[in-house]
Design a protein around this motif. Structure first.
Motif, PDB file in Angstrom:
ATOM      1  N   MET A   1      33.210  36.681  38.686  1.00 19.72           N
ATOM      2  CA  MET A   1      34.096  35.471  39.180  1.00 19.72           C
ATOM      3  C   MET A   1      35.684  35.748  38.511  1.00 19.72           C
ATOM      4  O   MET A   1      36.379  35.048  38.818  1.00 19.72           O
ATOM      5  CB  MET A   1      33.536  34.313  38.471  1.00 19.72           C
ATOM      6  N   ARG A   2      35.623  36.637  37.461  1.00 20.03           N
ATOM      7  CA  ARG A   2      37.106  36.847  36.898  1.00 20.03           C
ATOM      8  C   ARG A   2      37.922  37.528  37.690  1.00 20.03           C
ATOM      9  O   ARG A   2      37.543  38.250  38.794  1.00 20.03           O
ATOM     10  CB  ARG A   2      36.741  37.625  35.673  1.00 20.03           C
ATOM     11  N   ASP A   3      39.179  37.319  37.502  1.00 19.09           N
ATOM     12  CA  ASP A   3      40.298  38.077  38.067  1.00 19.09           C
ATOM     13  C   ASP A   3      40.598  39.490  37.672  1.00 19.09           C
ATOM     14  O   ASP A   3      40.055  39.451  36.302  1.00 19.09           O
ATOM     15  CB  ASP A   3      41.840  37.385  37.857  1.00 19.09           C
ATOM     16  N   ALA A   4      40.903  40.293  38.249  1.00 16.17           N
ATOM     17  CA  ALA A   4      41.103  41.671  37.997  1.00 16.17           C
ATOM     18  C   ALA A   4      42.726  42.065  37.848  1.00 16.17           C
ATOM     19  O   ALA A   4      43.458  41.393  38.810  1.00 16.17           O
ATOM     20  CB  ALA A   4      40.664  42.555  38.900  1.00 16.17           C
ATOM     21  N   PHE A   5      43.110  42.615  36.833  1.00 13.88           N
ATOM     22  CA  PHE A   5      44.476  43.092  36.607  1.00 13.88           C
ATOM     23  C   PHE A   5      44.619  44.507  37.462  1.00 13.88           C
ATOM     24  O   PHE A   5      43.844  45.475  37.050  1.00 13.88           O
ATOM     25  CB  PHE A   5      44.975  43.276  35.345  1.00 13.88           C
ATOM     26  N   VAL A   6      45.618  44.666  38.226  1.00 13.84           N
ATOM     27  CA  VAL A   6      45.548  45.785  39.094  1.00 13.84           C
ATOM     28  C   VAL A   6      47.116  46.531  39.097  1.00 13.84           C
ATOM     29  O   VAL A   6      47.995  45.838  39.350  1.00 13.84           O
ATOM     30  CB  VAL A   6      45.173  45.766  40.445  1.00 13.84           C
ATOM     31  N   SER A   7      47.172  47.640  38.461  1.00 16.20           N
ATOM     32  CA  SER A   7      48.423  48.169  38.446  1.00 16.20           C
ATOM     33  C   SER A   7      48.371  49.658  38.041  1.00 16.20           C
ATOM     34  O   SER A   7      47.639  50.176  37.509  1.00 16.20           O
ATOM     35  CB  SER A   7      49.153  47.540  37.011  1.00 16.20           C
ATOM     36  N   PRO A   8      49.423  50.480  38.913  1.00 17.81           N
ATOM     37  CA  PRO A   8      49.602  51.798  38.660  1.00 17.81           C
ATOM     38  C   PRO A   8      50.011  52.298  37.506  1.00 17.81           C
ATOM     39  O   PRO A   8      49.738  53.547  36.825  1.00 17.81           O
ATOM     40  CB  PRO A   8      49.903  52.518  39.892  1.00 17.81           C
ATOM     41  N   THR A   9      50.707  51.478  36.785  1.00 17.10           N
ATOM     42  CA  THR A   9      51.480  51.856  35.661  1.00 17.10           C
ATOM     43  C   THR A   9      51.485  51.246  34.249  1.00 17.10           C
ATOM     44  O   THR A   9      51.739  51.544  33.306  1.00 17.10           O
ATOM     45  CB  THR A   9      52.946  51.902  35.963  1.00 17.10           C
ATOM     46  N   VAL A  10      51.103  49.834  34.540  1.00 14.60           N
ATOM     47  CA  VAL A  10      50.732  49.003  33.364  1.00 14.60           C
ATOM     48  C   VAL A  10      49.397  48.798  32.890  1.00 14.60           C
ATOM     49  O   VAL A  10      48.574  48.563  33.731  1.00 14.60           O
ATOM     50  CB  VAL A  10      51.741  47.679  33.818  1.00 14.60           C
ATOM     51  N   PRO A  11      49.163  48.957  31.690  1.00 15.97           N
ATOM     52  CA  PRO A  11      47.778  48.769  31.023  1.00 15.97           C
ATOM     53  C   PRO A  11      47.035  47.561  31.592  1.00 15.97           C
ATOM     54  O   PRO A  11      46.034  47.514  31.326  1.00 15.97           O
ATOM     55  CB  PRO A  11      47.714  49.416  29.720  1.00 15.97           C
ATOM     56  N   SER A  12      47.832  46.583  31.114  1.00 18.18           N
ATOM     57  CA  SER A  12      47.126  45.192  30.969  1.00 18.18           C
ATOM     58  C   SER A  12      48.159  43.986  31.151  1.00 18.18           C
ATOM     59  O   SER A  12      49.430  44.217  31.075  1.00 18.18           O
ATOM     60  CB  SER A  12      46.565  44.945  29.772  1.00 18.18           C
ATOM     61  N   LEU A  13      47.887  42.723  31.474  1.00  9.44           N
ATOM     62  CA  LEU A  13      48.636  41.809  31.764  1.00  9.44           C
ATOM     63  C   LEU A  13      49.660  41.485  30.548  1.00  9.44           C
ATOM     64  O   LEU A  13      50.845  41.396  30.929  1.00  9.44           O
ATOM     65  CB  LEU A  13      47.846  40.465  31.888  1.00  9.44           C
ATOM     66  N   THR A  14      49.149  41.536  29.420  1.00  7.80           N
ATOM     67  CA  THR A  14      50.044  41.500  28.330  1.00  7.80           C
ATOM     68  C   THR A  14      50.988  42.548  28.353  1.00  7.80           C
ATOM     69  O   THR A  14      52.124  42.566  27.585  1.00  7.80           O
ATOM     70  CB  THR A  14      49.287  41.445  26.868  1.00  7.80           C
TER      71      THR A  14
END
Length: 201
Positions: free
Chosen positions: A1-14
């Motif tokens: 049920m969680r959201d997923a962080f997706v990025s080709p260059t940034v490791p995490s939301l923070t």
């Protein structure tokens, strides 16, 4: 049920840099991001998973968000940097659940569906959906909610946000699992009372 962080260059939301561009068509996610990171630039991001990944590769945005459950079902979980903790971004009501509609008098289909119905998930969703219904929620109202069962207790968390992310009202309630719908309505009433009329604009 969680959201997923997706990025080709940034490791995490923070790790998103100041002023980073984030793509999302979800009003809830956009409001949550605007509230917590007003420095970010939010842009519309539509299309299937492959289309959104192509947009990231083309530099349209630094990152986007997808439902972790959807990526798992598509066997594309490796595309995500990882799931976002619910304490950081509360998911949408019933996110990740699959519902099947049937005719109310169709007992044969009801029997077939009973074999694949997940009881605990149904109890959790009863609370979440009662919460959303009491709020008269729709795709035009940024609302988050998550119910968790801990033994005989149901723990429901909810959040209402202004569409522009300028304010939020959050709360939680605990009670017997069997009282899930009542707990959902009670939490909705509490948050509406605190938010006041016209909160969603």
């Amino acid at each position: 049920m969680r959201d997923a962080f997706v990025s080709p260059t940034v490791p995490s939301l923070t790790d998103l840099p100041q002023g980073a561009v984030v793509g999302s068509s979800s009003l809830r996610r956009r409001a949550q991001l605007a509230l917590r990171r007003p420095d970010l630039k939010l842009v519309e991001f539509r299309g299937n998973v492959q289309t959104r990944m192509k947009k990231l590769e083309d530099g349209v945005a630094h990152a986007t968000f997808l439902a972790m459950a959807g990526l798992n079902r598509l066997r594309m979980a490796s595309m995500a940097r990882g799931p976002i903790a619910v304490e950081e971004m509360l998911p949408a009501v019933a996110q990740g659940a699959i519902g099947i509609e049937r005719r109310s008098a169709d007992e044969r289909t009801a029997g077939l569906l009973a074999a694949i119905h997940d009881g605990p998930t149904g109890l959790r969703l009863a609370a979440e959906r009662a919460f959303l219904e009491r709020l008269d929620g729709s795709c035009e109202t940024p609302i988050a909610g998550l119910a968790v069962i801990e033994g005989d207790t149901l723990w429901l968390r909810g959040e209402l946000l202004r569409p522009d992310g300028s304010a939020s009202v959050a709360g939680e309630v605990r009670g017997p699992v069997a009282d899930g719908p009542g707990l959902g309505r009670a939490l909705a009433d509490e948050l509406l009372g605190r938010a006041g009329p016209g909160f969603f604009g």
